[in-house]
Design a protein around this motif. Structure first.
Motif, PDB file in Angstrom:
ATOM      1  N   ALA A  17      94.244  13.110 -16.069  1.00  0.00           N
ATOM      2  CA  ALA A  17      94.185  14.260 -16.971  1.00  0.00           C
ATOM      3  C   ALA A  17      92.772  14.747 -17.251  1.00  0.00           C
ATOM      4  O   ALA A  17      92.595  15.875 -17.710  1.00  0.00           O
ATOM      5  CB  ALA A  17      94.885  13.934 -18.293  1.00  0.00           C
ATOM      6  N   SER A  18      91.778  13.921 -16.991  1.00  0.00           N
ATOM      7  CA  SER A  18      90.413  14.341 -17.333  1.00  0.00           C
ATOM      8  C   SER A  18      89.393  13.598 -16.482  1.00  0.00           C
ATOM      9  O   SER A  18      89.721  12.654 -15.770  1.00  0.00           O
ATOM     10  CB  SER A  18      90.127  14.064 -18.820  1.00  0.00           C
ATOM     11  OG  SER A  18      90.159  12.667 -19.081  1.00  0.00           O
ATOM     12  N   GLY A  19      88.161  14.063 -16.562  1.00  0.00           N
ATOM     13  CA  GLY A  19      87.049  13.368 -15.944  1.00  0.00           C
ATOM     14  C   GLY A  19      87.182  13.176 -14.451  1.00  0.00           C
ATOM     15  O   GLY A  19      87.595  14.079 -13.714  1.00  0.00           O
ATOM     16  N   ILE A  20      86.829  11.981 -13.978  1.00  0.00           N
ATOM     17  CA  ILE A  20      86.856  11.668 -12.556  1.00  0.00           C
ATOM     18  C   ILE A  20      88.267  11.804 -11.998  1.00  0.00           C
ATOM     19  O   ILE A  20      88.471  12.302 -10.891  1.00  0.00           O
ATOM     20  CB  ILE A  20      86.311  10.249 -12.309  1.00  0.00           C
ATOM     21  CG1 ILE A  20      84.825  10.181 -12.673  1.00  0.00           C
ATOM     22  CG2 ILE A  20      86.523   9.831 -10.858  1.00  0.00           C
ATOM     23  CD1 ILE A  20      84.273   8.767 -12.717  1.00  0.00           C
ATOM     24  N   GLY A  21      89.268  11.377 -12.758  1.00  0.00           N
ATOM     25  CA  GLY A  21      90.638  11.455 -12.275  1.00  0.00           C
ATOM     26  C   GLY A  21      91.086  12.880 -12.023  1.00  0.00           C
ATOM     27  O   GLY A  21      91.699  13.183 -11.002  1.00  0.00           O
ATOM     28  N   ARG A  22      90.779  13.767 -12.959  1.00  0.00           N
ATOM     29  CA  ARG A  22      91.161  15.170 -12.782  1.00  0.00           C
ATOM     30  C   ARG A  22      90.448  15.772 -11.574  1.00  0.00           C
ATOM     31  O   ARG A  22      91.079  16.450 -10.743  1.00  0.00           O
ATOM     32  CB  ARG A  22      90.821  15.961 -14.041  1.00  0.00           C
ATOM     33  CG  ARG A  22      91.161  17.453 -13.934  1.00  0.00           C
ATOM     34  CD  ARG A  22      90.681  18.237 -15.159  1.00  0.00           C
ATOM     35  NE  ARG A  22      90.895  19.655 -14.977  1.00  0.00           N
ATOM     36  CZ  ARG A  22      91.980  20.322 -15.335  1.00  0.00           C
ATOM     37  NH1 ARG A  22      92.987  19.664 -15.919  1.00  0.00           N
ATOM     38  NH2 ARG A  22      92.086  21.623 -15.135  1.00  0.00           N
ATOM     39  N   ALA A  23      89.141  15.529 -11.478  1.00  0.00           N
ATOM     40  CA  ALA A  23      88.381  16.081 -10.354  1.00  0.00           C
ATOM     41  C   ALA A  23      88.913  15.555  -9.033  1.00  0.00           C
ATOM     42  O   ALA A  23      89.004  16.301  -8.046  1.00  0.00           O
ATOM     43  CB  ALA A  23      86.899  15.737 -10.507  1.00  0.00           C
ATOM     44  N   ASP A  46     100.492  17.485 -16.965  1.00  0.00           N
ATOM     45  CA  ASP A  46     101.089  18.749 -16.524  1.00  0.00           C
ATOM     46  C   ASP A  46     100.027  19.831 -16.342  1.00  0.00           C
ATOM     47  O   ASP A  46     100.147  20.676 -15.449  1.00  0.00           O
ATOM     48  CB  ASP A  46     102.125  19.226 -17.542  1.00  0.00           C
ATOM     49  CG  ASP A  46     103.481  18.568 -17.354  1.00  0.00           C
ATOM     50  OD1 ASP A  46     103.810  18.191 -16.213  1.00  0.00           O
ATOM     51  OD2 ASP A  46     104.215  18.429 -18.350  1.00  0.00           O
ATOM     52  N   ASP A  47      99.003  19.805 -17.195  1.00  0.00           N
ATOM     53  CA  ASP A  47      97.933  20.801 -17.072  1.00  0.00           C
ATOM     54  C   ASP A  47      97.235  20.686 -15.714  1.00  0.00           C
ATOM     55  O   ASP A  47      96.880  21.698 -15.103  1.00  0.00           O
ATOM     56  CB  ASP A  47      96.908  20.628 -18.198  1.00  0.00           C
ATOM     57  CG  ASP A  47      97.465  21.027 -19.561  1.00  0.00           C
ATOM     58  OD1 ASP A  47      98.499  21.730 -19.601  1.00  0.00           O
ATOM     59  OD2 ASP A  47      96.865  20.622 -20.582  1.00  0.00           O
TER      60      ASP A  47
END
Length: 266
Positions: A17-23, A46-47
């Motif tokens: 959902a954020s940070g390294i994982g999202r990228a 979901d975002d």
């Protein structure tokens, strides 16, 4: 995307959902992977799925806790139900922690180990049967420069990340003959929600010789000054390292801790 470097592959990303994982989720999808975006809450996951879809990619969201065995089994099954295979796991979910050894509490220590180490093991354990059945797969575990060198006031966090590297090496040896590669990334500081939370927990990670805490701004300036490359990293740069280890371009690489830290560990 159909002819990208990850075309035909299915990748699970925890902490997506954020940070390294999202990228990483966004990058893998842009290279043709079908991505399973896993995070504690469905809404933020979901975002990321929506962002991937808007760019023409394919993804689903799964709400799951990496410290819960049943959740990780459900995560793996969701990937198989949706896409029929699992090619890549980026075991990335983690939490921050600040404190010297005498400052850590047993509960805080246990939580750091539970999420940052046991969660990596449980997520890996959940996907390995599907990979073993197909005779191929790639695990990319998120460790840290804190797992390979001493970093002030990160006793529990560093211990967990060093454990990730030990787990990575053991799994690399165990599964190499079955076609499964296991590697890790060791990021330095990129401005992520986790890093920001770490700064806030410590009142700023920059600590003077007298042990005094410093402001967030000064902490960030001090951190930047420790990087020979002259700046902090970006999550996109770290995601590129994950892409390399997850893809066929690293087909003869296993058991490696890829340091992505702008020279900090030097």
């Amino acid at each position: 995307m159909a002819d990208g470097r990850m075309a035909g592959k299915v990748a699970i990303v925890t902490g997506a959902a954020s940070g390294i994982g999202r990228a990483t989720a966004l990058l893998l999808a842009s290279e043709g992977a079908r991505v399973v975006c896993v995070d504690l809450e469905r809404g933020p996951a979901d975002d990321v799925v929506d962002a991937i879809a808007a760019a023409g990619g394919t993804a689903i969201a799964v709400a799951a806790d990496v410290t819960v065995e049943a959740d990780m089994e459900r995560m793996a099954q969701a990937a198989l139900d949706a896409y029929g295979q699992i090619d890549v796991l980026h075991a990335n979910a983690g939490i921050p922690g600040v404190g010297q050894a005498h400052e850590e509490t047993p509960a805080g220590w246990a939580r750091l180990i539970d999420v940052n180490l046991t969660g990596v093991w449980l997520s890996s354990r959940a996907v390995l049967p599907a990979m073993l059945a197909r005779g191929q797969g790639a695990l990319v575990l998120t460790a840290s420069v804190g797992g390979i060198k001493g970093v002030r006031a990160l006793a529990g966090y560093s211990a967990a990340k060093a454990g990730v590297l030990g787990l990575m090496r053991s799994m690399a040896v165990d599964y190499a003959a079955q076609g499964i590669r296991v590697n890790a990334i060791c990021p330095g500081t990129a401005w992520t929600p986790l890093v920001e939370a770490t700064y806030e927990l410590g009142g700023g990670t920059g600590v003077g010789p007298d042990g005094a805490k410093v402001s967030m701004e000064e902490a960030r300036e001090r951190s930047t000054a420790r990087y020979p490359i002259g700046r902090l990293g970006t999550v996109e740069e770290i995601a590129q390292a994950v892409l390399h280890l997850a893809g066929d371009g690293s087909s003869w690489t296993t058991g490696t801790a890829l340091v992505v830290d702008g020279g900090f560990s030097l």
